[in-house]
Every structure is written in structure tokens, then in C-alpha cells.
Design a protein around this motif. Sequence first.
Motif, mmCIF file in Angstrom:
data_model
loop_
_atom_site.group_PDB
_atom_site.id
_atom_site.type_symbol
_atom_site.label_atom_id
_atom_site.label_comp_id
_atom_site.label_asym_id
_atom_site.label_seq_id
_atom_site.Cartn_x
_atom_site.Cartn_y
_atom_site.Cartn_z
ATOM 1 N N SER A 26 0.824 -1.210 0.000
ATOM 2 C CA SER A 26 0.000 0.000 0.000
ATOM 3 C C SER A 26 0.865 1.269 0.000
ATOM 4 N N MET A 27 2.155 1.128 0.259
ATOM 5 C CA MET A 27 3.077 2.274 0.260
ATOM 6 C C MET A 27 3.907 2.323 -1.010
ATOM 7 N N GLN A 28 3.710 1.344 -1.891
ATOM 8 C CA GLN A 28 4.500 1.284 -3.114
ATOM 9 C C GLN A 28 3.861 2.155 -4.191
ATOM 10 N N ASN A 29 4.720 2.859 -4.905
ATOM 11 C CA ASN A 29 4.264 3.735 -5.981
ATOM 12 C C ASN A 29 4.527 3.095 -7.341
ATOM 13 N N ALA A 30 3.999 3.713 -8.395
ATOM 14 C CA ALA A 30 4.175 3.191 -9.753
ATOM 15 C C ALA A 30 5.651 3.091 -10.134
ATOM 16 N N SER A 31 6.500 3.888 -9.508
ATOM 17 C CA SER A 31 7.933 3.858 -9.805
ATOM 18 C C SER A 31 8.595 2.576 -9.318
ATOM 19 N N GLY A 32 7.860 1.801 -8.496
ATOM 20 C CA GLY A 32 8.445 0.604 -7.897
ATOM 21 C C GLY A 32 9.000 0.887 -6.523
ATOM 22 N N GLY A 33 9.202 2.168 -6.223
ATOM 23 C CA GLY A 33 9.734 2.553 -4.923
ATOM 24 C C GLY A 33 8.646 2.644 -3.875
ATOM 25 N N PHE A 34 9.067 2.834 -2.640
ATOM 26 C CA PHE A 34 8.147 2.894 -1.516
ATOM 27 C C PHE A 34 8.240 4.250 -0.840
ATOM 28 N N LEU A 92 7.010 -8.521 -4.795
ATOM 29 C CA LEU A 92 6.599 -7.121 -4.688
ATOM 30 C C LEU A 92 7.733 -6.175 -5.090
ATOM 31 N N VAL A 93 8.971 -6.619 -4.938
ATOM 32 C CA VAL A 93 10.129 -5.783 -5.263
ATOM 33 C C VAL A 93 10.319 -5.757 -6.773
ATOM 34 N N ASP A 94 10.130 -4.584 -7.362
ATOM 35 C CA ASP A 94 10.315 -4.402 -8.799
ATOM 36 C C ASP A 94 11.733 -3.876 -9.020
ATOM 37 N N ARG A 95 12.671 -4.799 -9.153
ATOM 38 C CA ARG A 95 14.086 -4.417 -9.249
ATOM 39 C C ARG A 95 14.368 -3.501 -10.439
ATOM 40 N N LYS A 96 13.773 -3.813 -11.567
ATOM 41 C CA LYS A 96 14.035 -3.006 -12.766
ATOM 42 C C LYS A 96 13.518 -1.582 -12.586
ATOM 43 N N ALA A 97 12.306 -1.449 -12.063
ATOM 44 C CA ALA A 97 11.735 -0.115 -11.871
ATOM 45 C C ALA A 97 12.499 0.672 -10.814
ATOM 46 N N LEU A 98 12.970 -0.012 -9.763
ATOM 47 C CA LEU A 98 13.705 0.679 -8.704
ATOM 48 C C LEU A 98 15.010 1.282 -9.214
ATOM 49 N N SER A 99 15.654 0.605 -10.120
ATOM 50 C CA SER A 99 16.976 1.077 -10.551
ATOM 51 C C SER A 99 16.996 1.728 -11.920
ATOM 52 N N SER A 100 15.885 1.749 -12.611
ATOM 53 C CA SER A 100 15.860 2.285 -13.970
ATOM 54 C C SER A 100 15.895 3.806 -13.980
ATOM 55 N N SER A 101 16.773 4.341 -14.797
ATOM 56 C CA SER A 101 16.783 5.792 -14.980
ATOM 57 C C SER A 101 16.010 6.155 -16.234
ATOM 58 N N GLU A 102 15.512 5.138 -16.943
ATOM 59 C CA GLU A 102 14.755 5.388 -18.163
ATOM 60 C C GLU A 102 13.411 6.054 -17.858
ATOM 61 N N THR A 103 12.902 5.828 -16.657
ATOM 62 C CA THR A 103 11.596 6.392 -16.321
ATOM 63 C C THR A 103 11.692 7.861 -15.919
ATOM 64 N N SER A 126 11.752 7.404 -10.827
ATOM 65 C CA SER A 126 12.551 6.290 -10.353
ATOM 66 C C SER A 126 13.268 6.626 -9.055
ATOM 67 N N VAL A 127 13.197 5.718 -8.107
ATOM 68 C CA VAL A 127 13.804 5.943 -6.800
ATOM 69 C C VAL A 127 15.312 6.095 -6.907
ATOM 70 N N LEU A 128 15.941 5.233 -7.654
ATOM 71 C CA LEU A 128 17.394 5.260 -7.718
ATOM 72 C C LEU A 128 17.940 6.076 -8.882
ATOM 73 N N ALA A 129 17.055 6.740 -9.607
ATOM 74 C CA ALA A 129 17.502 7.521 -10.752
ATOM 75 C C ALA A 129 18.215 8.786 -10.335
ATOM 76 N N GLY A 130 18.256 9.065 -9.044
ATOM 77 C CA GLY A 130 18.928 10.254 -8.553
ATOM 78 C C GLY A 130 20.444 10.150 -8.584
ATOM 79 N N ARG A 131 20.970 9.024 -9.043
ATOM 80 C CA ARG A 131 22.415 8.896 -9.159
ATOM 81 C C ARG A 131 22.896 9.808 -10.270
ATOM 82 N N LYS A 132 23.921 10.577 -9.990
ATOM 83 C CA LYS A 132 24.436 11.518 -10.975
ATOM 84 C C LYS A 132 25.837 11.105 -11.400
ATOM 85 N N MET A 133 26.251 11.576 -12.559
ATOM 86 C CA MET A 133 27.576 11.251 -13.079
ATOM 87 C C MET A 133 28.683 11.709 -12.145
#
Length: 199
Positions: free
Chosen positions: A127-135, A166-177, A182-189
Motif C-alpha cells: 500500500s506504500m509502493q508507488n508506480a515507480s516501484g519505490g516505496f 513485490l520488489v520491482d528491481r528493474k523499476a527501482l533502478s531504472s533511470s529510463e523512467t 525512479s527511486v534510484l535515478a537520482g544517481r548523478k555522473m
Amino acid sequence: MDTNADVGDPGATESPPVTSLPASWDIIRDELETETSVLQDETVRECLPFLNGSVGAPQGYNEHGLPSLARDEHIKFLHHTLETMPPAYVGFDASRPWIIYWALTALSLLGEDVEPYCERVTQTLSSMQNASGGFGGGHGQISHCAPSYAAVLSLALVGRSESLELVDRKALSSSETGASESVLAGRKMSGESTQHGQG
């Protein structure tokens, strides 16, 4: 198994065999007296007798200088924590995944089986999970790295395949979204990162 057992003999010594603490607060101090320094002195005067073992602690200490762990009371408290929380906990709404994780971890460390919580933990966290796969930290909150981390660890602790699905690994780490989704898309160069899409 004796659930009140602790490392070593809890009645081995009358006082803790730890490095001796000072009997008073005799340290090099600044002569300037402030409201903060006065409050610190009061706190030290109140706490020092407990720290040096001169008051409190009716039970003995183990070989490590620690009081015996009241396992049964801790286990009861942790099971209660995983039930419906009282209204006073409303201020912790954004910490719900962390509360679940801390209680499950403590129960596991105390030798309790946490698998019976699988269905409840999975339903609560879904119930705390969002469409991004993150929580998010609670219902309707944005996905964020910290509660996502706690949620994934909690799902791993209860350890059934349906909880791990329940863990959407691809969505959690994808920067394509996109960073806002995306939760982990905040990684910068540059190596820096953000906790969520907005910062």
C-alpha cells in the motif's frame, strides 16, 4: 530454550566489570557558565550513578558488564509493534517501513520466526509502493530511497516468494523512467545522489 538466558552468568558480579567511569564530572572545563553547561552538569549528575553501577540495575551483570536482557519482555514489545499501532504513533507515519524493519530485525536476532508476518508485511508495504516501484514512508507519500531500502529489507526478512515478488528491481533502478519517477535515478555522473526525484 531459556528465553531469559543471556551471554555469561547474569549473576556473576555485583557491579559491572566495565572500564571504570569517573565518580564525578572532574574534567577540564571552560570557566564560562551557560544555560547549556548547567543543563549538561545536571544531566551528568543524574546519569552518572546509573552509568557507574552505584544505583539501579537490580539484576546482576554478565561477563561483558551488561545487565541481563529481558528477552521475553523485548519479544512481547516487538510483536506488539507489528500489530495495529496506537494513535500516538501518528507522528511516525513517514517511518512505517523503518518501524517494520527494526521490529522484524530485532525479532529475528532474538531467534523468533518472522515468516508468519509475511502476508501482513507484504500487504502493508504494497500500500506504500508507488508506480515507480519505490516505496514511500506511508500511504500516498512519494517514493524515497530510505523507506524503499527498509521496505525491501523487510520483505527479504519475511522471506517468501510472494513477498519478494513485490520488489520491482528493474523499476527501482531504472533511470529510463526519469528522475521524478525512479527511486534510484537520482544517481548523478558526478557521484552525488538524491534521495528522491525532487531532491
